[in-house]
Scaffold this motif. Structure first.
Motif: not given
Length: 320
Positions: A38-40, A45-48, A209-211, A227-230
C-alpha cells in the motif's frame, strides 16, 4: 514525487508491506499466504464477505495480532521494537469502539489528544472535521450510531496519522449516516497525504471511496488492482438486469437455460445476465421467455460492478 521508505529489507515506495502472511485460530485458517503493498496517499478497500479474513489481516497490520508466518512492515519497520513510533503514525477505527458514556464529546477527544501531547486546538479541528460542533457538549451515551462512529473516526484522526486503518466503519449505519462518514473520508482523500485502508463488504462503499481494491475470500486474495482495471471493458462482458411480471417464474427461466449466464436474486426479485455476444444472447433470452410464456416487466443494461466480479470469482454475491 513518490516518497521512498527505507525498510529492513531494502527501499520501497510502500507505507505498508505484507509478505506471505498466515494466521490461524484453532481449525480456522483466517489468512492464507497474503501479500500486498500500500503506497502513500493511496485509498485501499479490502472487500469481501463476512469471514473472508479482512479483519484478521487488518489486525495484523495494526499490530493487534501477530502472524503465524510471514512479515509485515509499516513505514519500513516491523512492529516488534518499534511499537511507540508506529502507534504515533497510525490511526485506528475498529468495528466496535467503546466510549465512556458519561464523558462529553469534547472531553473524550481531549482525553485521546492528551495521549499524544496535543491540546485544545487540535480537538476543535477534529470536532469541526467530523461535524460534531453541535454535539460537542453532549454526553457520548446520548449520541446516535452515526454520531458515535464520527467520533470514533475523529479519535482515529486526532494524531494526524500517516496511515488510517478502518475496519467496517459504516456497518449497521443507516444510509444517511453512512454518507456522512463517506464525506469525511473523501475530504481526507483530497489532501493526498494520508494512506487509508478500509475493510468493507459494501460494494458501493469500496467504489465510492477507494481507487485500489483488494478482493478477499476464505483468507486469500482473489483479485486486486485499480478500480478501473478491475472493471475494464476489455473483458467484453455486458450486464443486463431484468424483472418479471411473475417473480415465481424465475425457476423456469433458470432451469430451462443451458446457454445463458443467468442469476437470480430472490431478495430483490431481480435477474441478471452476463453476456459476451449481445447479438446472439439477447435473442436467446427472449426466445426462452416466449417458450415458457413468461412476461418481462423491465429490462436494462448496466455497468459492471465489483459484485459482478466477486460473483464471477466465487459463484455468489458479496452479501451472501
Amino acid at each position: 514525487m513518490t516518497t521512498k521508505v527505507k525498510t529492513q529489507t531494502g527501499v520501497s515506495d510502500a507505507v505498508i508491506e505484507v509478505k506471505e502472511v498466515y494466521k490461524s485460530f484453532k481449525t480456522v485458517k483466517a489468512v492464507r499466504g497474503v501479500s500486498l503493498n500500500i503506497k502513500r496517499g493511496q485509498f485501499v478497500a479490502i472487500l469481501g464477505p463476512n469471514g473472508a479474513g479482512k479483519t484478521t489481516l487488518v489486525e495484523m497490520i495494526e499490530g493487534i495480532q501477530k502472524p503465524d508466518k510471514g512479515e509485515i512492515f509499516v513505514m519500513g519497520k516491523m512492529w516488534r521494537g518499534n511499537e511507540d513510533e508506529l502507534h504515533h503514525i497510525i490511526g485506528l477505527c475498529l468495528q466496535d469502539t467503546r466510549f465512556i458514556d458519561k464523558l462529553r464529546v469534547s472531553e473524550t477527544l481531549k482525553l485521546f489528544a492528551s495521549f499524544y501531547g496535543l491540546g485544545n486546538r487540535r480537538v476543535e479541528e477534529i470536532i469541526k472535521l467530523v461535524g460534531l460542533v453541535e454535539k460537542r457538549k453532549s454526553y457520548v451515551v446520548n449520541l446516535s450510531g452515526g454520531q458515535r462512529q464520527r467520533l470514533a473516526i475523529g479519535i482515529a484522526l486526532i494524531n494526524d496519522p500517516k496511515i488510517i486503518l478502518l475496519d467496517e466503519p459504516t456497518t449497521g449505519l443507516d444510509p444517511n449516516a453512512r454518507r456522512e462518514i463517506w464525506n469525511i473520508l473523501l475530504g481526507l482523500k483530497d489532501l493526498k497525504q494520508t494512506s487509508v485502508v478500509l475493510t468493507t463488504h459494501y460494494m458501493e462503499e469500496a467504489e465510492k471511496l477507494c481507487d485500489y481494491i483488494i478482493i478477499m475470500d476464505n483468507g486469500i486474495i482473489l483479485e486486486e488492482g485499480l478500480l478501473e482495471q478491475l472493471l475494464e471493458e476489455t473483458k467484453k462482458e455486458k450486464f443486463i438486469e431484468f424483472t418479471l411480471e411473475d417473480p415465481m417464474a424465475y425457476c423456469e427461466v433458470v432451469n430451462n437455460n443451458n446457454e445463458l449466464h443467468l442469476t437470480w436474486d430472490a431478495h430483490s426479485e431481480k435477474g441478471s445476465i452476463r453476456m459476451k455476444d449481445l447479438s446472439k444472447e439477447i435473442p436467446l433470452f427472449f426466445e426462452l421467455l416466449d417458450k415458457e410464456n413468461i412476461k418481462i416487466r423491465n429490462f436494462e443494461f448496466r455497468k459492471k460492478t465489483l459484485d459482478d466480479l466477486f460473483t464471477s470469482l466465487t459463484g455468489r454475491h458479496l452479501d451472501e
